[in-house]
Scaffold this active site. Structure first.
Site, mmCIF file in Angstrom:
data_model
loop_
_atom_site.group_PDB
_atom_site.id
_atom_site.type_symbol
_atom_site.label_atom_id
_atom_site.label_comp_id
_atom_site.label_asym_id
_atom_site.label_seq_id
_atom_site.Cartn_x
_atom_site.Cartn_y
_atom_site.Cartn_z
ATOM 1 C CB SER A 53 -22.255 56.088 30.190
ATOM 2 O OG SER A 53 -21.479 57.254 30.077
ATOM 3 C CE1 TYR A 57 -16.599 59.267 25.204
ATOM 4 C CE2 TYR A 57 -17.552 59.585 27.371
ATOM 5 C CZ TYR A 57 -17.675 59.610 26.000
ATOM 6 O OH TYR A 57 -18.855 59.967 25.424
ATOM 7 C CB THR A 106 -16.660 56.326 23.097
ATOM 8 O OG1 THR A 106 -17.642 55.471 23.673
ATOM 9 C CG2 THR A 106 -17.348 57.331 22.186
ATOM 10 C CE LYS A 108 -21.706 54.286 21.498
ATOM 11 N NZ LYS A 108 -21.615 55.742 21.693
ATOM 12 C CG HIS A 114 -21.420 60.234 20.589
ATOM 13 N ND1 HIS A 114 -20.219 59.785 21.080
ATOM 14 C CD2 HIS A 114 -22.116 60.652 21.685
ATOM 15 C CE1 HIS A 114 -20.183 59.951 22.399
ATOM 16 N NE2 HIS A 114 -21.336 60.468 22.786
ATOM 17 N NE ARG A 139 -35.104 56.985 17.349
ATOM 18 C CZ ARG A 139 -33.855 56.929 17.807
ATOM 19 N NH1 ARG A 139 -33.339 55.778 18.240
ATOM 20 N NH2 ARG A 139 -33.106 58.007 17.854
#
Ligand SMILES: Cc1cc2nc3c(=O)[nH]c(=O)nc-3n(C[C@H](O)[C@H](O)[C@H](O)COP(=O)(O)O)c2cc1C
Length: 352
Positions: free
Chosen positions: A108, A130, A156, A217, A241, A276
């Site tokens: 990130s 970003y 993003t 994204k 997100h 998951r």
């Protein structure tokens, strides 16, 4: 660890017990009424599968290629900021765990460890960018990521500013020294917030300044996906997100077929949000994703088990995919097509 949603809830509960309550809520929460947060997990459960019978599934191989890079499997790590809140070594530990599991890692822009230090611990990795209000700072960050070995940038696109998250109750949760780890000191913090005037033109700009392919994204619509491809993106990543931006946004399992139908022949398509179990991964691949990314499950593994926890959690998800593939009668990733989904899932799935 998560072969069922019930197992995942147990992992989440263990994380809730070890984390500071404010940190747990920051990680777990979504925006608004958390409608999209809940919808993400539920929507995968509504995709019914059409397994084959009497196929030789004595050997299942989950290896795949993403942007030309060979990977041990299609389960990857989503970019998640501020991981030192979960573990003192934060992103360094996630990077080691992901490398051990052979999983592609996304680092990130809000990493709480230096990009170069995370890179030193990582296997294959992408950098999540970003576009910040200070474009010079943005350029510096993406060039540092490229120099440190990132193989792609993830832009993003869904965060012109942060969603309103009721559970983020502590404005002091991210201290200035963590926020500035990769940014330095000498500027107004506001300039390092996300720019709200980011457009498709920034795809080409990021490509040009970094020399890296760009994946966008946060795409939830076929028309936007086509715009991204036309503007030079190498991939689109279906995401809301993790339900943290526009509450009420469509669940990713519901958006994925439209995006895959729009651009699946042009660029690679990925998905995240509420994935998951290995069966969820299989569903996402059948709906057109080349790879899936997981966010919160990795955080819970990091908080409860550190490097071993991350490596084991990712390995278990991949093993769950291999198990589900065998039961569905497919042995390699290329055999996972829309035909594995029930027609109600909304993709052209008559063939194969
Ligand atoms: C605590 C937290 C921090 C996040 N930070 C970022 C970030 O810095 N950049 C970004 O693009 N996405 C960020 N995301 C979104 C994730 O990359 C991903 O889209 C989402 O978590 C996937 O959903 P899942 O958590 O249900 O797997 C964050 C998500 C969480 C939960």
């Amino acid at each position: 660890m998560f072969s069922s949603h019930a197992d995942y809830r147990k992992l989440e509960d263990r994380a809730r017990r070890v984390l500071d309550p404010g940190v747990f809520d920051f990680y777990a929460g979504g925006s608004g009424d958390e409608t999209t947060l809940a919808a993400n997990e539920a929507a995968w459960g509504r995709i019914s599968l059409r397994p084959h019978v009497l196929r030789d599934v004595s050997g299942v191989d989950i290896r795949t290629r993403v942007l030309g890079q060979e990977l041990a499997g299609p389960v990857c790590v989503a970019p998640v900021g501020y991981q030192t809140l979960a573990h003192p070594e934060g992103e360094l530990v996630t990077a080691r765990g992901a490398r051990r599991a052979g999983a592609l890692l996304t680092v990130s822009s809000r990493s709480s460890r230096r990009i170069e230090d995370v890179a030193a611990e990582a296997g294959p990795w992408w950098f999540q960018a970003y576009v910040l209000r200070d474009r010079g700072l943005t350029r510096e960050l993406v060039c540092r990521a490229a120099a440190a070995g990132a193989t792609a940038l993830t832009l993003t696109g869904d965060t012109p500013y942060l969603g309103r998250r009721r559970r983020d109750r502590d404005p002091g949760l991210i201290p200035d020294e963590i926020f500035r780890v990769n940014l330095g000191d000498g500027f107004d913090r506001a300039l390092a917030e996300q720019a709200s005037d980011v457009t498709y033109d920034d795809i080409a700009w990021l490509r040009e300044v970094s020399g890296l392919p760009v994946v966008v994204k946060g795409v939830l619509r076929g028309d936007d996906a086509r715009e991204c491809a036309a503007a030079g993106a190498s991939g689109v990543w279906v995401s809301n997100h993790g339900g943290r931006q526009l509450d009420g946004a469509v669940a990713t399992a519901e958006a994925l077929p439209e995006v895959a139908a729009a651009v699946g022949d042009l660029v690679e398509v990925y998905a995240d949000g509420g994935v998951r179990t290995g069966v969820d991964v299989l569903r996402a691949l059948a709906l057109g994703a080349r790879a899936v990314f997981v966010g919160r499950p990795v955080l819970w593994c990091l908080a409860t088990g550190g490097e071993d926890g991350v490596a084991a959690g990712l390995a278990e998800l991949s093993e769950g995919l291999a198990h589900a593939m065998g039961l569905a009668g497919v042995t390699v990733i290329a055999e996972i097509t829309g035909g594995l989904c029930h027609p109600a899932a909304g993709r052209n799935n008559v063939e194969g």
